[in-house]
Structures are given as C-alpha cells and as structure tokens.
Scaffold this motif. Sequence first.
Motif, PDB file in Angstrom:
ATOM      1  N   HIS A   9       5.210  -2.030  10.410  1.00 26.49           N
ATOM      2  CA  HIS A   9       4.042  -2.209  11.289  1.00 26.49           C
ATOM      3  C   HIS A   9       3.733  -0.918  12.045  1.00 26.49           C
ATOM      4  O   HIS A   9       2.570  -0.484  12.113  1.00 26.49           O
ATOM      5  CB  HIS A   9       4.294  -3.335  12.286  1.00 26.49           C
ATOM      6  CG  HIS A   9       3.527  -3.175  13.558  1.00 26.49           C
ATOM      7  ND1 HIS A   9       2.148  -3.226  13.615  1.00 26.49           N
ATOM      8  CD2 HIS A   9       3.948  -2.897  14.837  1.00 26.49           C
ATOM      9  CE1 HIS A   9       1.752  -3.014  14.857  1.00 26.49           C
ATOM     10  NE2 HIS A   9       2.813  -2.812  15.608  1.00 26.49           N
ATOM     11  N   PHE A  10       4.749  -0.298  12.647  1.00 27.73           N
ATOM     12  CA  PHE A  10       4.511   0.939  13.386  1.00 27.73           C
ATOM     13  C   PHE A  10       3.964   2.034  12.470  1.00 27.73           C
ATOM     14  O   PHE A  10       3.096   2.816  12.870  1.00 27.73           O
ATOM     15  CB  PHE A  10       5.807   1.418  14.038  1.00 27.73           C
ATOM     16  CG  PHE A  10       6.113   0.751  15.351  1.00 27.73           C
ATOM     17  CD1 PHE A  10       5.255   0.877  16.421  1.00 27.73           C
ATOM     18  CD2 PHE A  10       7.259  -0.002  15.513  1.00 27.73           C
ATOM     19  CE1 PHE A  10       5.533   0.268  17.638  1.00 27.73           C
ATOM     20  CE2 PHE A  10       7.551  -0.614  16.717  1.00 27.73           C
ATOM     21  CZ  PHE A  10       6.686  -0.479  17.791  1.00 27.73           C
ATOM     22  N   ALA A  11       4.479   2.098  11.241  1.00 27.61           N
ATOM     23  CA  ALA A  11       3.985   3.089  10.290  1.00 27.61           C
ATOM     24  C   ALA A  11       2.522   2.838   9.969  1.00 27.61           C
ATOM     25  O   ALA A  11       1.706   3.774   9.922  1.00 27.61           O
ATOM     26  CB  ALA A  11       4.835   3.056   9.021  1.00 27.61           C
ATOM     27  N   ALA A  12       2.164   1.584   9.754  1.00 24.75           N
ATOM     28  CA  ALA A  12       0.765   1.245   9.483  1.00 24.75           C
ATOM     29  C   ALA A  12      -0.112   1.605  10.671  1.00 24.75           C
ATOM     30  O   ALA A  12      -1.204   2.178  10.508  1.00 24.75           O
ATOM     31  CB  ALA A  12       0.640  -0.246   9.163  1.00 24.75           C
ATOM     32  N   ALA A  30       0.826  -1.211   0.000  1.00 29.96           N
ATOM     33  CA  ALA A  30       0.000   0.000   0.000  1.00 29.96           C
ATOM     34  C   ALA A  30       0.858   1.258   0.000  1.00 29.96           C
ATOM     35  O   ALA A  30       0.577   2.227  -0.718  1.00 29.96           O
ATOM     36  CB  ALA A  30      -0.922  -0.015   1.219  1.00 29.96           C
ATOM     37  N   ARG A  31       1.923   1.252   0.792  1.00 26.95           N
ATOM     38  CA  ARG A  31       2.809   2.422   0.835  1.00 26.95           C
ATOM     39  C   ARG A  31       3.557   2.578  -0.486  1.00 26.95           C
ATOM     40  O   ARG A  31       3.817   3.708  -0.944  1.00 26.95           O
ATOM     41  CB  ARG A  31       3.797   2.258   1.988  1.00 26.95           C
ATOM     42  CG  ARG A  31       4.832   3.352   2.175  1.00 26.95           C
ATOM     43  CD  ARG A  31       4.245   4.681   2.581  1.00 26.95           C
ATOM     44  NE  ARG A  31       3.907   5.519   1.436  1.00 26.95           N
ATOM     45  CZ  ARG A  31       3.370   6.740   1.533  1.00 26.95           C
ATOM     46  NH1 ARG A  31       3.100   7.247   2.727  1.00 26.95           N
ATOM     47  NH2 ARG A  31       3.091   7.428   0.463  1.00 26.95           N
ATOM     48  N   ALA A  32       3.912   1.482  -1.124  1.00 24.95           N
ATOM     49  CA  ALA A  32       4.652   1.545  -2.390  1.00 24.95           C
ATOM     50  C   ALA A  32       3.820   2.193  -3.491  1.00 24.95           C
ATOM     51  O   ALA A  32       4.362   2.887  -4.358  1.00 24.95           O
ATOM     52  CB  ALA A  32       5.085   0.143  -2.815  1.00 24.95           C
ATOM     53  N   VAL A  33       2.488   1.988  -3.470  1.00 25.11           N
ATOM     54  CA  VAL A  33       1.630   2.606  -4.496  1.00 25.11           C
ATOM     55  C   VAL A  33       1.123   3.964  -4.058  1.00 25.11           C
ATOM     56  O   VAL A  33       0.325   4.599  -4.767  1.00 25.11           O
ATOM     57  CB  VAL A  33       0.442   1.688  -4.856  1.00 25.11           C
ATOM     58  CG1 VAL A  33       0.941   0.365  -5.406  1.00 25.11           C
ATOM     59  CG2 VAL A  33      -0.471   1.463  -3.643  1.00 25.11           C
ATOM     60  N   GLY A  34       1.573   4.438  -2.892  1.00 29.54           N
ATOM     61  CA  GLY A  34       1.229   5.782  -2.451  1.00 29.54           C
ATOM     62  C   GLY A  34      -0.079   5.925  -1.713  1.00 29.54           C
ATOM     63  O   GLY A  34      -0.549   7.037  -1.485  1.00 29.54           O
ATOM     64  N   VAL A  35      -0.693   4.803  -1.300  1.00 28.58           N
ATOM     65  CA  VAL A  35      -1.966   4.864  -0.563  1.00 28.58           C
ATOM     66  C   VAL A  35      -1.815   4.029   0.717  1.00 28.58           C
ATOM     67  O   VAL A  35      -2.313   2.898   0.794  1.00 28.58           O
ATOM     68  CB  VAL A  35      -3.142   4.339  -1.411  1.00 28.58           C
ATOM     69  CG1 VAL A  35      -4.466   4.654  -0.719  1.00 28.58           C
ATOM     70  CG2 VAL A  35      -3.114   4.921  -2.810  1.00 28.58           C
ATOM     71  N   PRO A  36      -1.129   4.551   1.733  1.00 29.83           N
ATOM     72  CA  PRO A  36      -0.856   3.731   2.920  1.00 29.83           C
ATOM     73  C   PRO A  36      -2.102   3.239   3.640  1.00 29.83           C
ATOM     74  O   PRO A  36      -2.097   2.153   4.224  1.00 29.83           O
ATOM     75  CB  PRO A  36      -0.034   4.671   3.813  1.00 29.83           C
ATOM     76  CG  PRO A  36      -0.325   6.054   3.308  1.00 29.83           C
ATOM     77  CD  PRO A  36      -0.558   5.906   1.844  1.00 29.83           C
ATOM     78  N   LEU A  37      -3.190   4.015   3.600  1.00 26.90           N
ATOM     79  CA  LEU A  37      -4.415   3.592   4.278  1.00 26.90           C
ATOM     80  C   LEU A  37      -5.070   2.388   3.604  1.00 26.90           C
ATOM     81  O   LEU A  37      -5.987   1.785   4.161  1.00 26.90           O
ATOM     82  CB  LEU A  37      -5.406   4.747   4.354  1.00 26.90           C
ATOM     83  CG  LEU A  37      -5.026   5.881   5.312  1.00 26.90           C
ATOM     84  CD1 LEU A  37      -6.051   7.006   5.244  1.00 26.90           C
ATOM     85  CD2 LEU A  37      -4.898   5.370   6.746  1.00 26.90           C
TER      86      LEU A  37
END
Length: 713
Positions: free
Chosen positions: A166-169, A52-59
């Motif tokens: 994990h903490f970032a999520a 998700a973070r790699a495609v720019g949408v972490p949520l």
Amino acid sequence: MAAFFVYVALSLTLPGVLVIRVLYAGSRTLAEEIALGLALGYAMEIPLYIGARAVGVPLLVIAGPLSVYVLFLAVPSLRRHWRSSQRLAAPWWWSWVLALVMALLVAWSAIKFFGAHAITWPGLGEAGHDMPFHLALIGELRHHVPPSVPMVAGEPLFYHWFVYAHFAAASHLTGVEPLILLFRLGMLPMLAALVVLAGLTGRRITGSWYGGSITAVGTVSVGATSLYLGANGRFTWGGIPDMAWTSPTQTLGALLFAPLVLILSHLIGSRRYDPRAWGPALVLLIALTGAKATYLPLLLAGLTVAAIAQIVQRRRLSPNLIIAIAITMVCFLFAQFVLFGLVKQGLVVEPFSFTRLAWGELTGVNASGSVPGLAAVHLLCWAVSWAGVVGLLVRPRQLARPAVALLLGIGMAGVGAALVFGHPGRSQLFFLWSACPYLTALAARGLLALLRRARVTPTTTAFWAVSGAVTAYLISFFCGVSIPLEPGQDGALLYRPYWVLLAAIVLGGVVLAIRRGALTAVTLLVVACTAIGLPAYWHARVLSALDAFGKDDVRPDVQPVAEPSVPQGGLTAARWLRAHSDPDDLVATNVHCRWGRENPCDSTFAWASALTERRMLVEGWAYTAANLNSWRPGLTQESLPFWDSRRLSDNDAAFQTPTEKAMRLLRDDYGVRWLFVEETPGKYSSAIGDFAELRFRSEDYAVYRLPGVMLTQ
C-alpha cells in the motif's frame, strides 16, 4: 499533504464507498459509510498493486479506481449510488465522541511519535529500530514483486508485507517520499477509519449509540489496569496508541479486520444467503491474508465458537457460516504455506513468557517461580477492564447468538494465545491487542444489559464510575509501589495494590448486596471496574507522569531526539545512490549493527537498505526468518550471529582489508555493484579508493562503484 489527501479521497475512499453502497447496503451515518469505503479501498488497492508491480507497471494500480468510476457512470442502475439513499441520523454527541477520540490520537501521535522521530538526518537515525525495517520493506515493494528481504540478499520475505505494498502504491501515485508517508501521513486515515468502525461494531453488537461510544473509547484506551507508580514499561505496553505508527502491519490489519467482522457477523446471523455481501467480505479476507498474521487464526477461532453455538441452538450450520469457515481456512492455509513459508518466525510454545519478562523488568530480578503470580495479576487487570462481559450472563441465551459467539471466540483466542506462546519480540501479544476491540464491545453489551436489568439511574451510574476511578488512584498512591523496584525490595510488593483492589471489590460487593441486592451490587461493581479499566492505557501514563513530577533524576516519558552517535551524511549519500543506481543493483555495506550497540552486535540495523531502496549483500539480519528460526528462549534475537560466516567475512574484507581480489569476489561471485561505506574509525580502510571508484561522498559516508560496473544514470 494535498497530494496525499487527493489520493486517499479519490483512489481509496470514493471507489470503496461506491462498491459498499452496492454490495453491502444498510442504514449508516456518513462517517461510517466513509470508513467502510476507505477500508475496502485499501483492500482493493493492495492486490491490484501487487499485480501491477509484478508486470513492471506500478502506476497501472490506478486502473482499479478508474474502472470503478467508469462502471458507475456507464451503467444506469449504478448511477444512483453516487448519492446515498439511506442516511442514518446520529445523536449530536456521537459525532463529538468520535471526533474527540481521533483528536486524542492525533495529539498523542504528535507528542509520542512525531516529536521523537525526526525526518531529517542525523536525527532520523535515532528513530525506533523497527522504523528503518518498515521503510526498507516499502522500498523493496516499490521496485520488486515478489519481494525478498532487502537487508540480506537472497533471503525470502516470509512476512505479512501487504501494508508495504500500500505504501509503495501511495508513493508511486502521489510522488510523496515513503519516509514522509511512514513517519507522518500514512497512519492518520487508517486511525480515523478504525475509530469509526470500532464505534460501528459496538453499536451493532449492543444496539445502542452508548454501547458504540464505549467501544470506540475503549478501543484506543483499554489496557492492563496498572496500579503502580513510575514508568509502567512493558506491563502496560501495547494497544493502538503505542503501536499505531511503529507497527503499520497491526494498524492496517485492525482496519481490515473491523469491517470483515461486521459483515461476517451479519452473514452468519442470517438464514438467507446474500451473495452481494460476500463480495467485500472476500476482498477484505484476501487483503487480510498478508496484512497481519494474527488475524486469520483469531477469525477461525471466532467462527468455530459461532459454529458450536449454532449447532447447539439450531442443530445445524447455516450455509453462510460454512462458507465463512471454508474461505477463511483457504486464506489461512495460503498464508501459512505461501506467504509465510511455514516458518515459525520465532513463535514458540512458552506459557507465560510475557509475564516472565515483565517480572524481570518490574523487579530487576529473574525469578521463574514468581511467574504464575504475576500472570494472575495480569489476568486480574484484564478482567477488571472487561468486567462488563459478566453482564452477558443476565440473559445466557444471548451467548449463542452468532455475533456474540463470534466476538467471544475472537476474544478468548486472543487472550489464550498471548498466554501460551512466546516470541523474542513479544509478538504473541499482538493476538491480545487484536482482540481488544471485540472484547470491549462485548463488555459494553454486558454493561448496558446490567444497567437495564438493574434499572440503575444515570446519576448513580456516574457516581459509581467516578468512585471507581478515584479508588484506583487512591490505591496506587496509598500502596506507593513505584516501579521498577529499588534494589533489595521484595518482589511481593508488586502484589500489594492488587490485593487491596480485590479486597475493595469483595468488601464493596458484600456491602452492596446486603443493602441493595445482588443484581444491583454486581451492576455497580461492574460500572466501577469499567471506569478503572476502560481508560487503563491513559491511567498508567497519568500515574507515571505524576510520579515523575518534581523529580530531577527521572527520565521523561518523551525525550528530544539525540544525535551523538549517528554519523553525518547518511541520508544524502543514500539518496544519491538511489538516484544513480538501478533498483536491481546489489550493494555491499560495512554497517551491520545499530550505532552504539556494536558489542554485542545489535543486528536490527536496516538504514542502508531503507534509505537507498536497494538490496544489500548483508546488512542487519535480526528480522530475517533464518535468524528468528534459530532463536530459542533465553537467547537474544538481535545478538544472534549471522549464519553465513563466509559471506559476512567476504563482505567485510572489502571494507577493512580491501584488495583487488576482494573486490572481484564481491562483483563476480556475489553480484555486488556498489559499496555504501560508513567512513568512521575502525569500520573501513582508506585504501578502498585504490580498488573501487569513488562516485559520491557526504560527510561520513561515501559511495563507490566496483570496477567494471557501468553507471546506470
């Protein structure tokens, strides 16, 4: 706290529990089922967040648990798993053992970590030097995948960084500051699940609730059996109480490894191929690949020993064991070649490196000739702690059982790696700590086997357990070896309490063998040794506290946070920069060394990148792969010079002798957009404002924008 609880319950635990009920069925207590589900929840979340973070949408990471809920509501055959059909009833005291162990860990965390790690500035700046490094990597994973080293721009991150994902999520989903997650909340559910899973491992390997309780207690309290008075220092350093908060990679790795060992021990011991159980095993293996580097080698060693045992016993390998070795090898190679880039990270072959350093700390004298002697003492300490393993010889054929062989291989590899390798941060000891729960489980199995075979009564067992603990304290006080030794004291004093311990074991064994027979003698001695070694971590702390009682000149084990050298305003200025810059903006700073340790420079400084969540042109470089690769035994990792002297010179010129040319060089050649300035004497020039635009100042810190750079927000 409420947001974090809801996140742990609904985003991690419940989805994991539902999947566990389908793919890894079995009769378990509710606590065990929740612990397994939570561990699997972490393992499922990490790769989802990376994508998700790699495609720019972490949520988008929330799509994982939502998909599980939709699937288990929409598919009729899965709906029944919302309620567990198999619930194992545990003895009442089992729940109390687990609860008390966890309560002890929380209390110890409050005293040792929370009490010494403030979450406000400037007290925050006095935190352990690893903590800003962890916080900086959480900030990096909040904004970038694949990540790089935020303290030195352009440096690849060859490290086990999955826990920071994990903490970032968690931060994205809850809105809770990474600082609060790292310093107060994040480890608590991991520790709770780890305690329960350790008990489950012990129960499975021993077939007994008593064995499970011994394993759960030993997992958080076993250690090198110190018989010294005074602060025991690195001789007994390590284990879950010491490392739970300061090494989140180790804590997450231990949590993911525990259910993996459980599932694999079940699979390799079965002649039947079970494709469902391979689902959670594969997810856990993938997450473990980047969670902690020590675990896959240990697992490979354990599987190899299990394979040897299976060949000896059956003359062939089971399909499950072949699959386990193959998948583990693939994950190991991926970790080494991709995640870790084949860099050695300072790990070198240096036998007895730890004992060489420990000798210097205990005596104040570096004497390599004494290393073998202290190594023998250290091995004796661990032999006492795991004396119960001897009981496995009561029935030698059980050593060939897959689960026992797997744990033996893990244990032997952990001890061997700790003795063979060296590292500037003593990270070779993580191999040993990672193996501790599994050697403890084997010791519990052997101890119970001895007690059953010798038919020792509970009263006699309790008597000899108390006798062993009392003997350890008597030896410590009568020998009176207080460390570190006073100047001029003979280093041979370090051996005195252990010679006495050996003499007591031998003499007691001879007397018991004459009076009660060899088997009973061995059993009672193992009980006594277990009572010394099982709580060895706390035993050493008690001795340190008793030795310090009534002394005015002894430093207490836990000190209040001191703030004499931390400049004011750092957190406020850093947060302003985080709010008014883009995550891709590059920042230059004039701080590279830990406060008060500028000469020689201790380059473990990482507060600027940690608090701003921005990449620095060059901040502290101690933890980079380039720095660790240049380390050699005899050197100090944190004092090695920065390898790119030109970059460091160009960086510092903008702060100490600012000119238009220096600023343009940072902006155009290096891509710097902001200056994060510590305005303390000797570190900067007030002329910076002539060539850069002051945007914010708080006490001793200021934020400047380089000319020609547009403000993002």
